[in-house]
Motif scaffolding. Structure first.
Motif, short mmCIF file in Angstrom:
data_model
loop_
_atom_site.label_atom_id
_atom_site.label_comp_id
_atom_site.label_asym_id
_atom_site.label_seq_id
_atom_site.Cartn_x
_atom_site.Cartn_y
_atom_site.Cartn_z
N MET A 79 50.28 -20.85 47.39
CA MET A 79 49.08 -20.41 46.69
C MET A 79 48.24 -19.47 47.55
N THR A 80 48.13 -19.79 48.83
CA THR A 80 47.35 -18.94 49.74
C THR A 80 47.94 -17.55 49.83
N VAL A 81 49.26 -17.47 50.04
CA VAL A 81 49.91 -16.18 50.18
C VAL A 81 49.89 -15.40 48.87
N ALA A 82 50.22 -16.06 47.77
CA ALA A 82 50.27 -15.38 46.48
C ALA A 82 48.90 -14.83 46.07
N GLU A 83 47.85 -15.60 46.29
CA GLU A 83 46.51 -15.14 45.92
C GLU A 83 46.12 -13.91 46.74
N LYS A 84 46.37 -13.97 48.05
CA LYS A 84 46.01 -12.86 48.93
C LYS A 84 46.80 -11.60 48.59
N PHE A 115 49.71 -16.52 38.76
CA PHE A 115 49.28 -15.19 39.15
C PHE A 115 49.89 -14.08 38.27
N ASN A 116 50.66 -14.47 37.27
CA ASN A 116 51.27 -13.53 36.33
C ASN A 116 52.08 -12.45 37.05
N VAL A 117 52.95 -12.92 37.95
CA VAL A 117 53.83 -12.01 38.68
C VAL A 117 55.26 -12.52 38.59
N LEU A 137 55.50 -10.92 59.09
CA LEU A 137 54.22 -10.25 59.30
C LEU A 137 53.09 -11.25 59.10
N ARG A 138 52.13 -11.26 60.02
CA ARG A 138 50.96 -12.11 59.83
C ARG A 138 50.18 -11.64 58.60
N LEU A 139 49.79 -12.56 57.77
CA LEU A 139 49.23 -12.23 56.46
C LEU A 139 48.02 -11.30 56.55
N ASP A 140 47.18 -11.47 57.55
CA ASP A 140 45.98 -10.62 57.62
C ASP A 140 46.29 -9.19 58.03
#
Length: 278
Positions: free
Chosen positions: A33-38, A86-88, A251-254
């Motif tokens: 959820m964290t990755v998908a939202e970002k 997330f509709n993806v 890759l680090r998410l940020d």
């Protein structure tokens, strides 16, 4: 390419590359959820069509002690939930013909691992589901030879095909990227993706954990866009050092957003909007 319109629907943008991104493996719902939202938020802002990726099971681990997943059905249900929330579109890899129909009930794209790209039974089983099939080019296979994988899937009646470049074996513990493979594989009439993070792996380490060169992610990605890749595959994680799989090359998410901003500018500089490119 036009076949992507049916995959991305309202996300479809022929003037930009698309992104396949997510953590290497399904670790838990909170991470997904964290990755998908970002990532979905970034992609919407930059008008990048987005596919969420995570493996529901890791069958090709170096060590028997490595994490393989939370359970097949449990992992697939979490991927389906991400797609709905997330509709993806979502994707995951399969490792046998028997997995194809099971995974196809939950995901939009079936990914064929590079080591299995010549396995006819897996390609045909994936094709028979009617889902998109993304075949990773084997580290031991030329771009020219990938036409045979395309032919197998097409002969099964499925035209929804992608090919992914992920580097070529160089010695025992390194990979190199031959960017000639991008236009060569596009000549087979299918979208071509650059797997940025896996092409930076350092496999077969004696410690039983695959190494990597994540500081080169930007270099690989920028060159791929400049040489005509239709899509990019980037595994990303909020804390790669503590990821349960492939942390050494993720890759680090940020760091994803500034990289994608650079890549969009490169795409705009190299390709004129509205013009189809081979």
């Amino acid at each position: 390419m036009k076949i992507l319109k049916s995959l991305f629907k309202e996300q479809y943008n022929p003037d930009n590359f698309f992104l396949i991104a997510g953590p290497c493996v399904v670790e838990d719902e909170a991470l997904l959820m964290t990755v998908a939202e970002k990532v979905s938020t970034i992609c919407k802002r930059l008008n990048i069509p987005y596919v969420f990726k995570a493996s529901y099971r890791k069958a090709n681990r170096t060590s028997i002690h490595s994490f393989t997943g939370v359970g097949d059905v449990e992992g697939l249900e979490l991927l389906q939930k991400i797609g709905q929330t997330f509709n993806v579109p979502v994707t995951s890899d399969i490792h046998s013909a028997a997995e194809a129909a099971m995974a196809a009930a939950y995901v939009d794209i079936l990914q064929i691992p590079a080591f299995l790209c010549r396995q006819t039974d897996i390609l045909l089983a994936a094709a028979d589901t009617g889902k998109f099939v993304n075949v990773k080019k084997g580290q031991f296979v030329s771009g020219e030879a990938m036409k045979f994988a395309v032919e197998k899937i097409e002969q099964a009646g499925n035209k929804n095909i992608m090919l992914t470049e992920r580097g070529t074996t160089f010695g025992y513990q390194d990979l190199v990227v031959d960017y000639r493979n991008i236009p060569i594989m596009k000549s087979h009439g299918v979208p071509v993706v650059m797997d940025v993070t896996h092409s930076l792996q350092q496999p077969n380490q004696t410690g039983g954990v695959t190494g990597g060169n994540p500081h080169m992610i930007g270099t690989i990605a920028k060159a791929a866009i400049a040489t005509g890749a239709d899509g990019l595959f980037i595994e990303t994680h909020p804390d790669p050092a503590n990821a349960k799989s492939d942390g050494a090359n993720m890759l680090r998410l940020d760091l994803l957003e500034p990289l994608l901003e650079d890549l969009v500018r490169i795409r705009q500089a190299v390709y004129q909007p509205g013009v189809q490119h081979s």
